[in-house]
Write a protein that holds these residues in place. Structure first.
Motif, PDB file in Angstrom:
ATOM      1  N   UNK A  84      -1.346  -7.283   2.057  1.00  0.00           N
ATOM      2  CA  UNK A  84      -2.199  -6.306   2.715  1.00  0.00           C
ATOM      3  C   UNK A  84      -2.270  -6.576   4.218  1.00  0.00           C
ATOM      4  N   UNK A  93      -3.589   7.093   6.160  1.00  0.00           N
ATOM      5  CA  UNK A  93      -3.575   7.327   4.720  1.00  0.00           C
ATOM      6  C   UNK A  93      -3.050   6.105   3.983  1.00  0.00           C
ATOM      7  N   UNK A 125      -5.582   3.334   4.187  1.00  0.00           N
ATOM      8  CA  UNK A 125      -6.682   3.648   3.285  1.00  0.00           C
ATOM      9  C   UNK A 125      -6.315   3.270   1.856  1.00  0.00           C
ATOM     10  N   UNK A 126      -5.095   3.608   1.474  1.00  0.00           N
ATOM     11  CA  UNK A 126      -4.635   3.317   0.120  1.00  0.00           C
ATOM     12  C   UNK A 126      -4.597   1.828  -0.177  1.00  0.00           C
ATOM     13  N   UNK A 127      -3.983   1.081   0.703  1.00  0.00           N
ATOM     14  CA  UNK A 127      -3.844  -0.345   0.399  1.00  0.00           C
ATOM     15  C   UNK A 127      -5.176  -1.072   0.500  1.00  0.00           C
ATOM     16  N   UNK A 171      -8.009   0.178  -0.228  1.00  0.00           N
ATOM     17  CA  UNK A 171      -8.702   0.538  -1.459  1.00  0.00           C
ATOM     18  C   UNK A 171      -8.206  -0.307  -2.628  1.00  0.00           C
ATOM     19  N   UNK A 172      -6.919  -0.548  -2.656  1.00  0.00           N
ATOM     20  CA  UNK A 172      -6.352  -1.326  -3.756  1.00  0.00           C
ATOM     21  C   UNK A 172      -6.823  -2.766  -3.778  1.00  0.00           C
ATOM     22  N   UNK A 223     -13.618  -2.067   0.777  1.00  0.00           N
ATOM     23  CA  UNK A 223     -14.311  -0.788   0.830  1.00  0.00           C
ATOM     24  C   UNK A 223     -14.618  -0.318   2.243  1.00  0.00           C
ATOM     25  N   UNK A 224     -15.038  -1.232   3.087  1.00  0.00           N
ATOM     26  CA  UNK A 224     -15.434  -0.827   4.440  1.00  0.00           C
ATOM     27  C   UNK A 224     -14.230  -0.378   5.249  1.00  0.00           C
ATOM     28  N   UNK A 229     -11.585   0.919   3.987  1.00  0.00           N
ATOM     29  CA  UNK A 229     -11.239   2.219   3.410  1.00  0.00           C
ATOM     30  C   UNK A 229     -12.135   3.318   3.970  1.00  0.00           C
ATOM     31  N   UNK A 230     -13.422   3.056   4.039  1.00  0.00           N
ATOM     32  CA  UNK A 230     -14.348   4.074   4.537  1.00  0.00           C
ATOM     33  C   UNK A 230     -14.070   4.427   5.986  1.00  0.00           C
ATOM     34  N   UNK A 268     -11.277   6.839   6.068  1.00  0.00           N
ATOM     35  CA  UNK A 268     -11.651   8.206   5.689  1.00  0.00           C
ATOM     36  C   UNK A 268     -12.180   8.951   6.898  1.00  0.00           C
ATOM     37  N   UNK A 290      -9.375   9.758   9.337  1.00  0.00           N
ATOM     38  CA  UNK A 290      -8.542  10.911   8.962  1.00  0.00           C
ATOM     39  C   UNK A 290      -9.213  12.222   9.323  1.00  0.00           C
ATOM     40  N   UNK A 291     -10.531  12.252   9.197  1.00  0.00           N
ATOM     41  CA  UNK A 291     -11.244  13.469   9.566  1.00  0.00           C
ATOM     42  C   UNK A 291     -11.076  13.769  11.046  1.00  0.00           C
TER      43      UNK A 291
END
Lengths: 146, 233
Positions: A41, A71, A74-76, A78-79, A83-84, A86-87, A90, A93-94
């Motif tokens: 990671x 993206x 975010x995926x890796x 998350x895996x 969590x933070x 990943x958030x 998100x 991306x917006x």
């Protein structure tokens, strides 16, 4: 054992990040699994963060490319249960969708910080585990309760 | 393929899974999950590689026309979002092949997009797993594999195992997780504001989303279940 207690505590904290990665995926036959995955990671994210830095530095920002990188990150994240991170991705991306360079830069900064945080926590945890092993002890396994 | 001797002397094959994912981290994790679940695993990083291994790539129309012996697999699990050939494209190629359409295909995606899930199931996917993949997801997959193997070996090979996408949902047992669902930890891409100070943003999920930083560890497993739940609202 003091160190054992510390490790227990760290593991409890780490559970906020990693769901059941330790319990489910690591066992006596594969004690290094988590280290391996997490190392992957950090290799992955290191490159992605570099690419993102460069991409956001361009005169004409390619938001599609940036979105693709985020993206992936975010995926890796998350895996491995980060969590933070990943958030952050998100939100990132917006802002890509809105083509908001400044906001993206802020997100990039935040993501880098969050990755650092994860790395530090993990390194501390692994160091503690190694200390225990070296001292001839065993690492207390967590009992998960959801 | 590995043979496992069972107690009464019956020899059974270890199930062989082909996993496809362009993410290094995810490949490692899925491989481990499958191995823990006593599967033989082959992992590749693209749909093209998968097709090549199976013997279903562009160079060939059918694997029977030459001496190439393709990989024998009992299940294919693939990521949806991949550069070049998506998991959906791969699914279509497999289901479009008379030789391979019986192999159950499962799609994984980090994004919980219902139209996407529908499309995959309609195209013949056995299941759709929202990432991150958990051990319980993989354990569930074994049901598809044993059914398919049994049916294929029993029948003359004409019938697809489980009867296609729709049949797969009905047959599958609901898992017994019951806590707040996954929407809180993987919000759809349209949902904004992840900062801790934000209040729950309106979403189309049936339950309110708590702050992602305090989201529960256990997540609801399959979006199929979510579909069933929302239709009961």
């Amino acid at each position: 054992m003091e160190v054992g207690h510390q490790v227990g505590q760290m593991q409890r904290q780490w559970l906020d990040y990693t769901r059941s990665l330790f319990i489910e995926l690591q066992d006596d036959n594969n004690p290094d699994f988590v280290v391996e995955v997490v190392s992957l990671f950090f290799q992955d994210s290191h490159k992605l963060l570099n690419d993102l830095t460069i991409a956001l530095d361009q005169k004409s920002v390619d938001f599609k490319k940036i979105d693709a990188h985020v993206h992936q990150l975010k995926g890796s994240s998350s895996s491995i249960g980060a969590q933070r991170v990943k958030n952050c991705c998100i939100a990132f991306r917006n802002f890509c969708e809105e083509q908001n360079t400044d906001a993206c830069l802020k997100c990039l900064h935040q993501v880098k910080q969050e990755c650092c945080l994860v790395k530090n926590k993990l390194e501390t945890l692994f160091r503690l585990e190694q200390q225990i092993m070296a001292a001839g002890g065993s690492i207390p396994m967590m009992e998960l309760s959801f | 393929m590995n043979r496992v001797m069972e107690r009464d002397g019956v020899v059974s094959e270890q199930v062989h899974v082909l996993a496809v994912d362009d993410s290094l981290v995810d490949r490692k994790v899925i491989e481990r999950l499958l191995k823990i679940s006593a599967c033989k695993v082959t992992v590749v990083d693209s749909g093209i590689s998968a097709l090549q291994l199976l013997g279903l790539d562009e160079q060939r129309t059918t694997s029977e026309s030459d001496d190439f012996v393709g990989l024998k697999v009992d299940l294919i699990i693939t990521d949806y979002c991949m550069p070049g050939m998506t998991g959906y494209d791969l699914l279509k190629k497999i289901k479009g092949s008379s030789t391979f359409r019986e192999i159950p295909v499962v799609i994984m995606s980090s994004e919980n997009i219902l139209p996407r899930i529908d499309r995959c199931l309609e195209e013949g996917a056995k299941d759709f797993i929202v990432k991150p993949v958990k051990l319980s997801d993989v354990k569930r997959l074994k049901n598809y594999m044993s059914t398919a193997t049994r049916e294929v070996s029993a029948a003359a090979g004409g019938f697809g195992g489980g009867g296609g996408g729709g049949g797969g949902i009905n047959k599958r047992k609901l898992s017994d997780t019951s806590t707040v669902d996954d929407m809180s930890s993987s919000p759809p891409s349209i949902s904004p504001s992840i900062t801790p100070s934000s209040s729950s943003s309106p979403s189309d999920s049936s339950s309110p989303s708590p702050s992602p930083l305090s989201s529960p560890i256990r997540a609801l497993d399959s979006p199929i279940r979510r579909l069933k739940m929302s239709s009961a609202d």
